[in-house]
Design a protein around this motif. Structure first.
Motif, PDB file in Angstrom:
ATOM      1  N   LYS A  24       0.826  -1.207   0.000  1.00 54.54           N
ATOM      2  CA  LYS A  24       0.000   0.000   0.000  1.00 54.54           C
ATOM      3  C   LYS A  24       0.862   1.260   0.000  1.00 54.54           C
ATOM      4  O   LYS A  24       0.567   2.241  -0.701  1.00 54.54           O
ATOM      5  CB  LYS A  24      -0.923   0.002   1.215  1.00 54.54           C
ATOM      6  N   LYS A  25       1.926   1.244   0.787  1.00 54.23           N
ATOM      7  CA  LYS A  25       2.838   2.396   0.820  1.00 54.23           C
ATOM      8  C   LYS A  25       3.468   2.622  -0.555  1.00 54.23           C
ATOM      9  O   LYS A  25       3.645   3.766  -0.989  1.00 54.23           O
ATOM     10  CB  LYS A  25       3.929   2.169   1.865  1.00 54.23           C
ATOM     11  N   LEU A  26       3.827   1.529  -1.218  1.00 52.07           N
ATOM     12  CA  LEU A  26       4.418   1.626  -2.559  1.00 52.07           C
ATOM     13  C   LEU A  26       3.428   2.230  -3.551  1.00 52.07           C
ATOM     14  O   LEU A  26       3.798   3.074  -4.375  1.00 52.07           O
ATOM     15  CB  LEU A  26       4.857   0.244  -3.031  1.00 52.07           C
ATOM     16  N   LEU A  27       2.178   1.806  -3.454  1.00 56.92           N
ATOM     17  CA  LEU A  27       1.154   2.341  -4.352  1.00 56.92           C
ATOM     18  C   LEU A  27       0.960   3.844  -4.135  1.00 56.92           C
ATOM     19  O   LEU A  27       0.860   4.611  -5.100  1.00 56.92           O
ATOM     20  CB  LEU A  27      -0.173   1.605  -4.125  1.00 56.92           C
ATOM     21  N   LEU A  28       0.905   4.246  -2.860  1.00 56.53           N
ATOM     22  CA  LEU A  28       0.734   5.671  -2.557  1.00 56.53           C
ATOM     23  C   LEU A  28       1.939   6.483  -3.024  1.00 56.53           C
ATOM     24  O   LEU A  28       1.802   7.604  -3.532  1.00 56.53           O
ATOM     25  CB  LEU A  28       0.528   5.863  -1.052  1.00 56.53           C
ATOM     26  N   LYS A  29       3.119   5.922  -2.839  1.00 62.41           N
ATOM     27  CA  LYS A  29       4.350   6.614  -3.221  1.00 62.41           C
ATOM     28  C   LYS A  29       4.410   6.848  -4.721  1.00 62.41           C
ATOM     29  O   LYS A  29       4.949   7.860  -5.194  1.00 62.41           O
ATOM     30  CB  LYS A  29       5.565   5.800  -2.763  1.00 62.41           C
ATOM     31  N   THR A  30       3.859   5.908  -5.483  1.00 60.60           N
ATOM     32  CA  THR A  30       3.877   6.028  -6.944  1.00 60.60           C
ATOM     33  C   THR A  30       2.622   6.725  -7.478  1.00 60.60           C
ATOM     34  O   THR A  30       2.408   6.778  -8.696  1.00 60.60           O
ATOM     35  CB  THR A  30       4.003   4.631  -7.583  1.00 60.60           C
ATOM     36  N   GLY A  31       1.799   7.225  -6.566  1.00 59.76           N
ATOM     37  CA  GLY A  31       0.611   7.971  -6.983  1.00 59.76           C
ATOM     38  C   GLY A  31      -0.553   7.128  -7.419  1.00 59.76           C
ATOM     39  O   GLY A  31      -1.477   7.616  -8.081  1.00 59.76           O
ATOM     40  N   LYS A  32      -0.556   5.852  -7.041  1.00 58.93           N
ATOM     41  CA  LYS A  32      -1.638   4.948  -7.429  1.00 58.93           C
ATOM     42  C   LYS A  32      -2.666   4.817  -6.297  1.00 58.93           C
ATOM     43  O   LYS A  32      -2.345   4.984  -5.128  1.00 58.93           O
ATOM     44  CB  LYS A  32      -1.083   3.568  -7.757  1.00 58.93           C
ATOM     45  N   CYS A  33      -3.902   4.509  -6.688  1.00 55.97           N
ATOM     46  CA  CYS A  33      -4.971   4.139  -5.737  1.00 55.97           C
ATOM     47  C   CYS A  33      -5.210   5.203  -4.656  1.00 55.97           C
ATOM     48  O   CYS A  33      -5.483   4.850  -3.502  1.00 55.97           O
ATOM     49  CB  CYS A  33      -4.663   2.796  -5.092  1.00 55.97           C
ATOM     50  N   LYS A  34      -5.103   6.454  -5.005  1.00 54.26           N
ATOM     51  CA  LYS A  34      -5.304   7.505  -4.010  1.00 54.26           C
ATOM     52  C   LYS A  34      -6.729   7.537  -3.481  1.00 54.26           C
ATOM     53  O   LYS A  34      -6.971   7.932  -2.339  1.00 54.26           O
ATOM     54  CB  LYS A  34      -4.959   8.860  -4.628  1.00 54.26           C
ATOM     55  N   GLU A  35      -7.692   7.134  -4.325  1.00 54.68           N
ATOM     56  CA  GLU A  35      -9.089   7.158  -3.895  1.00 54.68           C
ATOM     57  C   GLU A  35      -9.434   6.009  -2.958  1.00 54.68           C
ATOM     58  O   GLU A  35     -10.452   6.049  -2.262  1.00 54.68           O
ATOM     59  CB  GLU A  35     -10.030   7.089  -5.115  1.00 54.68           C
ATOM     60  N   THR A  36      -8.604   4.973  -2.933  1.00 51.55           N
ATOM     61  CA  THR A  36      -8.954   3.774  -2.163  1.00 51.55           C
ATOM     62  C   THR A  36      -7.972   3.446  -1.038  1.00 51.55           C
ATOM     63  O   THR A  36      -8.080   2.408  -0.405  1.00 51.55           O
ATOM     64  CB  THR A  36      -9.052   2.552  -3.108  1.00 51.55           C
ATOM     65  N   ILE A  37      -6.991   4.308  -0.798  1.00 49.26           N
ATOM     66  CA  ILE A  37      -6.062   4.116   0.335  1.00 49.26           C
ATOM     67  C   ILE A  37      -5.939   5.450   1.067  1.00 49.26           C
ATOM     68  O   ILE A  37      -5.521   6.451   0.473  1.00 49.26           O
ATOM     69  CB  ILE A  37      -4.659   3.659  -0.128  1.00 49.26           C
ATOM     70  N   ASP A  38      -6.306   5.463   2.341  1.00 52.33           N
ATOM     71  CA  ASP A  38      -6.204   6.713   3.093  1.00 52.33           C
ATOM     72  C   ASP A  38      -4.836   6.813   3.775  1.00 52.33           C
ATOM     73  O   ASP A  38      -3.984   5.933   3.626  1.00 52.33           O
ATOM     74  CB  ASP A  38      -7.335   6.840   4.112  1.00 52.33           C
ATOM     75  N   LYS A  39      -4.613   7.883   4.537  1.00 58.17           N
ATOM     76  CA  LYS A  39      -3.314   8.133   5.166  1.00 58.17           C
ATOM     77  C   LYS A  39      -2.964   7.081   6.215  1.00 58.17           C
ATOM     78  O   LYS A  39      -1.790   6.897   6.560  1.00 58.17           O
ATOM     79  CB  LYS A  39      -3.283   9.521   5.791  1.00 58.17           C
ATOM     80  N   ASN A  40      -3.988   6.379   6.737  1.00 54.56           N
ATOM     81  CA  ASN A  40      -3.763   5.308   7.717  1.00 54.56           C
ATOM     82  C   ASN A  40      -3.633   3.942   7.053  1.00 54.56           C
ATOM     83  O   ASN A  40      -3.685   2.917   7.718  1.00 54.56           O
ATOM     84  CB  ASN A  40      -4.899   5.287   8.738  1.00 54.56           C
ATOM     85  N   LEU A  41      -3.496   3.960   5.710  1.00 49.89           N
ATOM     86  CA  LEU A  41      -3.364   2.740   4.907  1.00 49.89           C
ATOM     87  C   LEU A  41      -4.592   1.835   5.008  1.00 49.89           C
ATOM     88  O   LEU A  41      -4.494   0.618   4.870  1.00 49.89           O
ATOM     89  CB  LEU A  41      -2.102   1.952   5.314  1.00 49.89           C
ATOM     90  N   GLN A  42      -5.743   2.445   5.239  1.00 50.14           N
ATOM     91  CA  GLN A  42      -6.994   1.699   5.261  1.00 50.14           C
ATOM     92  C   GLN A  42      -7.672   1.797   3.896  1.00 50.14           C
ATOM     93  O   GLN A  42      -7.563   2.815   3.205  1.00 50.14           O
ATOM     94  CB  GLN A  42      -7.926   2.250   6.343  1.00 50.14           C
ATOM     95  N   THR A  43      -8.381   0.721   3.520  1.00 53.38           N
ATOM     96  CA  THR A  43      -9.111   0.729   2.254  1.00 53.38           C
ATOM     97  C   THR A  43     -10.600   0.581   2.516  1.00 53.38           C
ATOM     98  O   THR A  43     -11.002  -0.185   3.395  1.00 53.38           O
ATOM     99  CB  THR A  43      -8.636  -0.419   1.343  1.00 53.38           C
ATOM    100  N   PRO A  44     -11.431   1.303   1.780  1.00 55.23           N
ATOM    101  CA  PRO A  44     -12.877   1.206   1.998  1.00 55.23           C
ATOM    102  C   PRO A  44     -13.431  -0.126   1.510  1.00 55.23           C
ATOM    103  O   PRO A  44     -12.877  -0.748   0.602  1.00 55.23           O
ATOM    104  CB  PRO A  44     -13.426   2.373   1.168  1.00 55.23           C
TER     105      PRO A  44
END
Length: 414
Positions: free
Chosen positions: A303-323
């Motif tokens: 999840k951290k890797l996805l956020l770092k690369t700008g992926k899945c911003k709508e489905t991963i929040d800052k606490n690495l939780q997914t809806p």
């Protein structure tokens, strides 16, 4: 509505979304972990099975172990132990049984004197799971002896096809019965302690301390170290977790099952020979660590890797939780209004992200922790066995040659 939105997706995204949604809506940690661990452990072992006995052993062990670890806790804790040990509590105290021991200690609840002993007694009943798992490996050895008439791992793993030593088989059988009896005795002792704590815990300071150590060891022993307290509460507490007020499998119970069950793995393997023990020594630490925490670490890292690369911003929040998929519908409606698109189009984009986030760690568990570890483990075992045979043959030839030379030397000078 969410089900209808999933049905609008094209295959194979639809099938993948349905699978993730099923895992998500499953009853807590138990059902999803049962599916994942059975797929991770049993399927690869079945593919790489080396004989009928090997396949039967792995099928028996993995299915019974997973069912025991992931379904027995809720049944024993919620249906049996909770009814027994909380029947004399007040209605207000009964409601606190599902609350974590750590939270009760932090809040210094006035009902702790009665609630904590009851929780400790319920938690001790859950030792049935790791202790039974410990015995499963010995039951597996007995099953193979009775059904396939084999006790030597070299024959079971199809490394060789030698005649079985009856005395060796008797040793394997004797050890199995001895360890099964030992586990039963420990559980009876734990049950007796639970009964004592439940009955006398409210009036005994010593039993209060024991109760606190059972359900919240981190809070009990590391009050001034928040990180250590959380770690020990999470991985070493025997307390049940709670889901909608019901007792379910906790991380601490999962850890106890892996650790105590691991002792059974190594003991039963050692009984059947060096190669069985070495194979277990290679495989179990990897799989055990992954079951306890490795899957979570991998998922967080992904999840951290996805956020770092700008992926899945709508489905991963800052606490690495997914809806959940239920929440995705709301997000899709909001994005559709914002982007002036259709809900179906936005939901498709979100579903792809959701499947990616959940699917990659799951495939990793099956691919690496399942097939790779099982395959490499079998190959290493065969390689070690062949190397030991070569070394033994070389040693024997060297010994014979040396003896022959010595005899020739003696004859020449006699």
């Amino acid at each position: 509505m969410t089900i209808n939105l999933i049905n609008t997706l094209a295959q194979p995204l639809k099938a993948a979304s349905q699978f993730v949604a099923h895992k998500e809506n499953a009853s807590g940690l138990s059902t999803s972990r049962f599916i994942q661990d059975t797929a991770t452990c049993l399927v690869p072992k079945a593919v790489f099975s080396r004989s009928k006995a090997d396949l039967a052993e792995n099928s028996f062990l993995e299915l019974s172990e997973s069912a025991l670890v992931y379904f027995a806790p809720a049944f024993i804790g919620e249906k049996i132990a909770r009814k027994i040990y909380s029947k004399n509590l007040s209605d207000e105290a009964k409601k606190l049984i599902a609350k974590s021991g750590a939270d009760l200690l932090k809040e210094k609840n006035a009902l702790n004197k009665t609630v904590l002993p009851a929780k400790a007694a319920i938690a001790l009943s859950a030792l049935f799971i790791p202790l039974t798992e410990f015995t499963l490996n010995y039951f597996k050895n007995l099953m193979t002896l009775k059904v396939f008439k084999k006790g030597d791992f070299n024959n079971i793993a199809n490394l060789e096809n030698s005649k079985e030593d009856k005395n060796f088989q008797k040793q394997v059988e004797k050890s199995a019965y001895k360890n099964i009896s030992k586990a039963a005795s420990i559980f009876l002792a734990a049950t007796a302690l639970g009964g004592l704590i439940s009955k006398k815990g409210a009036s005994s300071q010593a039993l209060q301390h024991i109760s606190e150590a059972i359900v919240a060891p981190g809070t009990k022993f590391f009050r001034n170290n928040h990180k250590a307290a959380n770690f020990f509460n999470k991985y070493f507490s025997l307390d049940f977790a709670s889901e909608n007020g019901k007792l379910v499998l906790s991380k601490g119970q999962l850890t106890s099952a892996v650790v105590i069950g691991g002792a059974g793995y190594f003991g039963a393997a050692k009984d059947r020979g060096r190669q069985n023990f070495l194979e277990t020594l290679f495989r179990f630490p990897l799989v055990g660590f992954y079951i306890i925490t490795g899957s979570d670490l991998f998922e967080k890292g992904f999840k951290k890797l996805l956020l770092k690369t700008g992926k899945c911003k709508e489905t991963i929040d800052k606490n690495l939780q997914t809806p959940s998929f239920e929440k995705l519908e709301e997000i899709a409606k909001s994005l559709a209004q914002k982007n002036r698109t259709t809900v179906e189009k936005e939901f498709q984009k979100l579903a792809k992200q959701k499947v990616l986030i959940s699917g990659v760690p799951f495939l990793f568990s099956i691919g690496f922790m399942g097939f790779f570890v099982a395959g490499i483990s079998n190959l290493f075992t065969k390689y070690r066995y062949n190397q030991e045979k070569k070394n033994t043959l070389y040693t024997n030839q060297f010994t014979i040659k040396s003896n022959t030379q010595n005899e020739t030397f003696k004859t020449f000078f006699s």
